[in-house]
Design a protein around this motif. Structure first.
Motif, PDB file in Angstrom:
ATOM      1  N   GLN A   1       2.712   6.148  -9.612  1.00  0.00           N
ATOM      2  CA  GLN A   1       2.747   4.684  -9.483  1.00  0.00           C
ATOM      3  C   GLN A   1       3.556   4.052 -10.619  1.00  0.00           C
ATOM      4  O   GLN A   1       3.206   2.994 -11.158  1.00  0.00           O
ATOM      5  CB  GLN A   1       1.317   4.127  -9.436  1.00  0.00           C
ATOM      6  CG  GLN A   1       0.504   4.655  -8.253  1.00  0.00           C
ATOM      7  CD  GLN A   1      -0.909   4.091  -8.186  1.00  0.00           C
ATOM      8  OE1 GLN A   1      -1.294   3.249  -8.988  1.00  0.00           O
ATOM      9  NE2 GLN A   1      -1.679   4.571  -7.218  1.00  0.00           N
TER      10      GLN A   1
ATOM     11  N   PHE B   1      -3.442  -5.307 -13.616  1.00  0.00           N
ATOM     12  CA  PHE B   1      -3.394  -6.192 -12.447  1.00  0.00           C
ATOM     13  C   PHE B   1      -4.274  -7.417 -12.709  1.00  0.00           C
ATOM     14  O   PHE B   1      -5.369  -7.304 -13.263  1.00  0.00           O
ATOM     15  CB  PHE B   1      -3.889  -5.410 -11.219  1.00  0.00           C
ATOM     16  CG  PHE B   1      -3.975  -6.242  -9.962  1.00  0.00           C
ATOM     17  CD1 PHE B   1      -2.903  -6.994  -9.529  1.00  0.00           C
ATOM     18  CD2 PHE B   1      -5.139  -6.254  -9.206  1.00  0.00           C
ATOM     19  CE1 PHE B   1      -2.985  -7.755  -8.380  1.00  0.00           C
ATOM     20  CE2 PHE B   1      -5.231  -7.005  -8.049  1.00  0.00           C
ATOM     21  CZ  PHE B   1      -4.153  -7.754  -7.640  1.00  0.00           C
TER      22      PHE B   1
ATOM     23  N   LEU C   1      -5.246   2.045  -6.457  1.00  0.00           N
ATOM     24  CA  LEU C   1      -4.493   1.917  -7.702  1.00  0.00           C
ATOM     25  C   LEU C   1      -5.053   2.833  -8.779  1.00  0.00           C
ATOM     26  O   LEU C   1      -6.263   3.002  -8.903  1.00  0.00           O
ATOM     27  CB  LEU C   1      -4.530   0.471  -8.194  1.00  0.00           C
ATOM     28  CG  LEU C   1      -3.858  -0.592  -7.319  1.00  0.00           C
ATOM     29  CD1 LEU C   1      -4.084  -1.974  -7.918  1.00  0.00           C
ATOM     30  CD2 LEU C   1      -2.381  -0.313  -7.160  1.00  0.00           C
ATOM     31  N   GLU C   2      -4.152   3.413  -9.567  1.00  0.00           N
ATOM     32  CA  GLU C   2      -4.585   4.221 -10.713  1.00  0.00           C
ATOM     33  C   GLU C   2      -5.234   3.306 -11.762  1.00  0.00           C
ATOM     34  O   GLU C   2      -4.986   2.106 -11.795  1.00  0.00           O
ATOM     35  CB  GLU C   2      -3.385   4.938 -11.342  1.00  0.00           C
ATOM     36  CG  GLU C   2      -2.858   6.092 -10.505  1.00  0.00           C
ATOM     37  CD  GLU C   2      -1.727   6.842 -11.204  1.00  0.00           C
ATOM     38  OE1 GLU C   2      -1.421   6.509 -12.370  1.00  0.00           O
ATOM     39  OE2 GLU C   2      -1.163   7.756 -10.593  1.00  0.00           O
TER      40      GLU C   2
ATOM     41  N   HIS D   1      -5.921  -9.172 -10.672  1.00  0.00           N
ATOM     42  CA  HIS D   1      -7.064  -9.227  -9.734  1.00  0.00           C
ATOM     43  C   HIS D   1      -7.141 -10.556  -8.982  1.00  0.00           C
ATOM     44  O   HIS D   1      -8.209 -10.980  -8.560  1.00  0.00           O
ATOM     45  CB  HIS D   1      -8.385  -8.947 -10.460  1.00  0.00           C
ATOM     46  CG  HIS D   1      -8.489  -7.526 -10.930  1.00  0.00           C
ATOM     47  ND1 HIS D   1      -9.014  -6.522 -10.150  1.00  0.00           N
ATOM     48  CD2 HIS D   1      -8.086  -6.941 -12.078  1.00  0.00           C
ATOM     49  CE1 HIS D   1      -8.954  -5.373 -10.815  1.00  0.00           C
ATOM     50  NE2 HIS D   1      -8.388  -5.607 -11.993  1.00  0.00           N
TER      51      HIS D   1
ATOM     52  N   LEU E   1      -7.154  -2.060  -3.848  1.00  0.00           N
ATOM     53  CA  LEU E   1      -7.490  -1.870  -5.270  1.00  0.00           C
ATOM     54  C   LEU E   1      -8.025  -0.477  -5.542  1.00  0.00           C
ATOM     55  O   LEU E   1      -7.852   0.064  -6.640  1.00  0.00           O
ATOM     56  CB  LEU E   1      -8.510  -2.920  -5.720  1.00  0.00           C
ATOM     57  CG  LEU E   1      -8.011  -4.369  -5.802  1.00  0.00           C
ATOM     58  CD1 LEU E   1      -9.089  -5.274  -6.352  1.00  0.00           C
ATOM     59  CD2 LEU E   1      -6.761  -4.467  -6.662  1.00  0.00           C
TER      60      LEU E   1
ATOM     61  N   VAL F   1       2.038   2.354  -3.486  1.00  0.00           N
ATOM     62  CA  VAL F   1       0.980   3.051  -4.238  1.00  0.00           C
ATOM     63  C   VAL F   1       1.191   4.560  -4.208  1.00  0.00           C
ATOM     64  O   VAL F   1       0.789   5.278  -5.128  1.00  0.00           O
ATOM     65  CB  VAL F   1      -0.407   2.678  -3.647  1.00  0.00           C
ATOM     66  CG1 VAL F   1      -1.504   3.580  -4.169  1.00  0.00           C
ATOM     67  CG2 VAL F   1      -0.725   1.230  -3.982  1.00  0.00           C
TER      68      VAL F   1
ATOM     69  N   VAL G   1      -2.877   1.245 -13.868  1.00  0.00           N
ATOM     70  CA  VAL G   1      -2.218   0.181 -13.101  1.00  0.00           C
ATOM     71  C   VAL G   1      -3.201  -0.957 -12.837  1.00  0.00           C
ATOM     72  O   VAL G   1      -2.875  -2.133 -13.003  1.00  0.00           O
ATOM     73  CB  VAL G   1      -1.659   0.734 -11.763  1.00  0.00           C
ATOM     74  CG1 VAL G   1      -1.014  -0.381 -10.950  1.00  0.00           C
ATOM     75  CG2 VAL G   1      -0.654   1.846 -12.029  1.00  0.00           C
ATOM     76  N   LYS G   2      -4.423  -0.576 -12.461  1.00  0.00           N
ATOM     77  CA  LYS G   2      -5.449  -1.570 -12.141  1.00  0.00           C
ATOM     78  C   LYS G   2      -5.764  -2.437 -13.365  1.00  0.00           C
ATOM     79  O   LYS G   2      -6.043  -3.633 -13.240  1.00  0.00           O
ATOM     80  CB  LYS G   2      -6.717  -0.874 -11.639  1.00  0.00           C
ATOM     81  CG  LYS G   2      -7.705  -1.814 -10.965  1.00  0.00           C
ATOM     82  CD  LYS G   2      -8.993  -1.100 -10.590  1.00  0.00           C
ATOM     83  CE  LYS G   2      -8.786  -0.080  -9.516  1.00  0.00           C
ATOM     84  NZ  LYS G   2     -10.087   0.492  -9.051  1.00  0.00           N
TER      85      LYS G   2
ATOM     86  N   LEU H   1       4.945   0.358 -10.043  1.00  0.00           N
ATOM     87  CA  LEU H   1       3.894  -0.664 -10.145  1.00  0.00           C
ATOM     88  C   LEU H   1       3.439  -0.831 -11.591  1.00  0.00           C
ATOM     89  O   LEU H   1       3.256  -1.953 -12.072  1.00  0.00           O
ATOM     90  CB  LEU H   1       2.709  -0.294  -9.260  1.00  0.00           C
ATOM     91  CG  LEU H   1       2.980  -0.209  -7.754  1.00  0.00           C
ATOM     92  CD1 LEU H   1       1.703   0.139  -7.005  1.00  0.00           C
ATOM     93  CD2 LEU H   1       3.552  -1.517  -7.232  1.00  0.00           C
ATOM     94  N   TYR H   2       3.264   0.285 -12.275  1.00  0.00           N
ATOM     95  CA  TYR H   2       2.797   0.233 -13.668  1.00  0.00           C
ATOM     96  C   TYR H   2       3.759  -0.581 -14.535  1.00  0.00           C
ATOM     97  O   TYR H   2       3.339  -1.471 -15.289  1.00  0.00           O
ATOM     98  CB  TYR H   2       2.642   1.642 -14.224  1.00  0.00           C
ATOM     99  CG  TYR H   2       2.343   1.676 -15.710  1.00  0.00           C
ATOM    100  CD1 TYR H   2       1.065   1.378 -16.180  1.00  0.00           C
ATOM    101  CD2 TYR H   2       3.345   1.964 -16.635  1.00  0.00           C
ATOM    102  CE1 TYR H   2       0.789   1.377 -17.549  1.00  0.00           C
ATOM    103  CE2 TYR H   2       3.084   1.970 -17.995  1.00  0.00           C
ATOM    104  CZ  TYR H   2       1.801   1.669 -18.441  1.00  0.00           C
ATOM    105  OH  TYR H   2       1.536   1.668 -19.788  1.00  0.00           O
TER     106      TYR H   2
ATOM    107  N   ASP I   1       0.823  -1.217   0.000  1.00  0.00           N
ATOM    108  CA  ASP I   1       0.000   0.000   0.000  1.00  0.00           C
ATOM    109  C   ASP I   1       0.852   1.260   0.000  1.00  0.00           C
ATOM    110  O   ASP I   1       0.399   2.319  -0.462  1.00  0.00           O
ATOM    111  CB  ASP I   1      -0.936  -0.006   1.219  1.00  0.00           C
ATOM    112  CG  ASP I   1      -0.205  -0.304   2.507  1.00  0.00           C
ATOM    113  OD1 ASP I   1      -0.150   0.587   3.371  1.00  0.00           O
ATOM    114  OD2 ASP I   1       0.313  -1.425   2.662  1.00  0.00           O
TER     115      ASP I   1
END
Length: 338
Positions: A72, A112, A104-105, A114, A101, A67, A108-109, A75-76, A64
């Motif tokens: 981000q 993911f 997250l932008e 999921h 979740l 993030v 990025v999401k 992560l991206y 977290d």
């Protein structure tokens, strides 16, 4: 990678380079972007197709907090590269936040997978007591065997003590997170000295008080009497208008009613002085604006919300040094002077 150590993307990239043993490969190369640098690192590991390439597993502790990195970017790029068929990369994030979740932008999401695995502590209180003993006990190879035996015997007695069990049960019902238990034990162990070599039940009881201490109530202890009066005025406005937002002018009018009733015990401050005290409460985040300041709206009429509940206010007043009796009585009255 641990976010508490890798505080930004640049530091994280250096750590990735170090762990992959690619310092010599990178050398003095200059990269145009973070994505280009990361792609180069992974390219250096690639030995052929998906079956023969060296797989890479990224584990992000305190996910977290990653993030909050700018845009981000880390992560991206990690999620983006993990979707590539040529690069066998898996990213695992560890966090205690279930709403991760939502942080997250969108870009990025979308990358993911999921896939989420929830790991809940399922132990009961008896097992919790056993963990308590394990965490405090000294190992068998401790240099001073005599002291280790005394210490471990003391830990055993503590685990059977009713006061200690009550402290642990309160914490257990509040949270089963072992980090909370570690913090409690750290606060208790910090009292150990040469003259006080063993932990006592009172040490754990005091540590529990420190652990549960309300930070906002502590801030109230350091306020001036005028600022305390403004908080009480807001409390009464919340009671009268059932939690509806208020503005400075309403608070000032409420304060003036109290001054008129109790002029013998309170000095009547000028309005700019009261405004300054109100702004200090705003800086301390005890009061929060619920709308953005605008050119058209005067600051006296900006809608605000009090971030303290009645119990916090009354508890803080009980511990407030030399609080005037009339102020305490005003706080305890069910309704204001309306």
């Amino acid at each position: 990678m641990a976010r508490l150590l890798q505080t930004n993307d640049k530091v994280a990239l250096k750590e990735i380079t170090r762990q992959l043993h690619l310092e010599n490969v990178v050398g003095d190369k200059v990269f145009g972007s973070f994505a280009e640098n990361l792609a180069f690192l992974l390219e250096a590991l690639r030995k052929g197709d998906r079956t023969s390439s060296c797989p890479v597993l990224f584990i992000l502790d305190e996910f977290d907090l990653f993030v909050h990195h700018k845009n981000q970017t880390l992560l991206y790029n990690l999620f983006d590269i993990s979707q590539s068929a040529q690069t066998p990369v898996t990213v695992i994030g560890l966090t205690c936040r279930q709403d991760i979740l939502e942080l997250l932008e969108k870009r990025v999401k979308s990358r993911f997978s999921h896939r989420q695995i929830y790991l809940m502590n399922s132990f009961d209180f008896k097992q919790y007591i056993r963990i308590f003993k394990e965490q405090l006990s000294l190992p068998s190879d401790f240099p001073d065997e005599s002291f280790a035996q005394k210490w471990n015997n003391n830990v055993q007695h503590l685990s059977e003590d009713k006061t200690v069990q009550d402290v642990l049960q309160n914490l257990f019902h509040c949270t089963k997170d072992l980090r909370s238990l570690h913090l409690l034990l750290m606060l208790a162990v910090s009292n150990v000295t040469v003259h006080h070599p063993l932990i006592t039940a009172s040490d754990l009881h005091e540590a529990s008080k420190q652990y549960r201490m309300d930070s906002k109530a502590n801030i109230v202890h350091g306020l001036s009497v005028l600022e305390i009066c403004l908080i009480i005025a807001m409390k009464h406005l919340n009671d009268v208008y059932e939690g509806e937002p208020f503005n400075f002018q309403m608070v000032y009018n409420e304060f003036q009613k109290f001054i008129q009733r109790k002029a013998h015990c309170m000095y009547n401050f000028e309005k700019p002085v009261v405004m300054k005290a109100f702004e200090h409460l705003l800086q301390l985040e005890l009061v929060k604006p619920i709308e953005r300041p605008s050119v058209r709206t005067q600051r006296e009429y900006l809608l605000m919300k009090l971030l303290l509940d009645n119990n916090q206010i009354m508890d803080a007043l009980q511990a407030y040094p030399n609080c005037p009796t009339d102020v305490k009585q005003w706080a305890a009255s069910s309704l204001s002077w309306l």
